[in-house]
Design a protein around this motif. Structure first.
Motif, short mmCIF file in Angstrom:
data_model
loop_
_atom_site.label_atom_id
_atom_site.label_comp_id
_atom_site.label_asym_id
_atom_site.label_seq_id
_atom_site.Cartn_x
_atom_site.Cartn_y
_atom_site.Cartn_z
N VAL A 135 0.87 -1.18 0.00
CA VAL A 135 0.00 0.00 0.00
C VAL A 135 0.90 1.23 0.00
N PHE A 180 -1.27 -1.26 -4.17
CA PHE A 180 -2.56 -0.64 -3.90
C PHE A 180 -2.35 0.76 -3.32
N LYS A 206 -5.04 1.80 -1.18
CA LYS A 206 -5.87 1.73 0.01
C LYS A 206 -5.67 0.39 0.72
N LYS A 207 -5.56 0.46 2.03
CA LYS A 207 -5.39 -0.74 2.85
C LYS A 207 -6.56 -1.71 2.66
N GLU A 208 -7.77 -1.19 2.55
CA GLU A 208 -8.95 -2.04 2.39
C GLU A 208 -8.88 -2.85 1.10
N ASP A 209 -8.40 -2.24 0.02
CA ASP A 209 -8.26 -2.96 -1.25
C ASP A 209 -7.20 -4.06 -1.13
N PHE A 246 -8.75 -6.95 0.79
CA PHE A 246 -9.67 -7.69 -0.04
C PHE A 246 -8.92 -8.62 -0.99
N TRP A 247 -7.87 -8.11 -1.62
CA TRP A 247 -7.07 -8.92 -2.54
C TRP A 247 -6.44 -10.11 -1.82
#
Length: 123
Positions: free
Chosen positions: A86, A107, A109-112, A115-116
């Motif tokens: 990230v 990425f 974003k940490k959220e993305d 998710f990955w």
């Protein structure tokens, strides 16, 4: 020379979160790499993933970044199955694209990244 840059580690199940702060010189990268390897060698899971989060100042000299590339290779040989990076800016992204291993993805974003790691890395 004095070490510059530092990292913090935390485990969430089989995901190692690595937060990097500040610009790194070679000494800082070597110190962080030693802590990084110690953290993964003392883990309780066999296979694991990594989410590295670079703050806006995290970067280093070409020599320091070459050391990071070797560190990531060591992670793979010790059971790391994916590395989500990230980044905070396009300069970091451009630099990281040159040496991130094939099991890695970048990425913003940490959220993305999470998710990955959990859902998308095999697709």
């Amino acid at each position: 020379m004095k070490s510059h840059g530092y990292v913090e580690f935390s485990w969430e199940s089989n995901i190692l979160y690595v937060e990097a702060f500040g610009p790194f010189n070679e000494e800082g990268v070597m110190e962080a790499a030693s802590e990084y390897l110690s953290t993964i060698l003392n883990r309780t899971v066999s296979d694991f993933s990594v989410i590295e989060i670079w703050d806006e100042d995290s970067l280093g000299s070409p020599e320091a970044l070459a050391y990071v590339e070797k560190l990531w290779e060591q992670l793979i040989s010790n059971g790391c199955t994916s590395i989500a990076l990230v980044v905070s800016n396009s300069l970091q992204r451009g630099v990281a694209e040159k040496f991130l291993p094939s099991i890695g993805k970048i990425f913003h974003k940490k959220e993305d990244a999470k998710f990955w790691i959990h859902h998308g890395r095999f697709t």
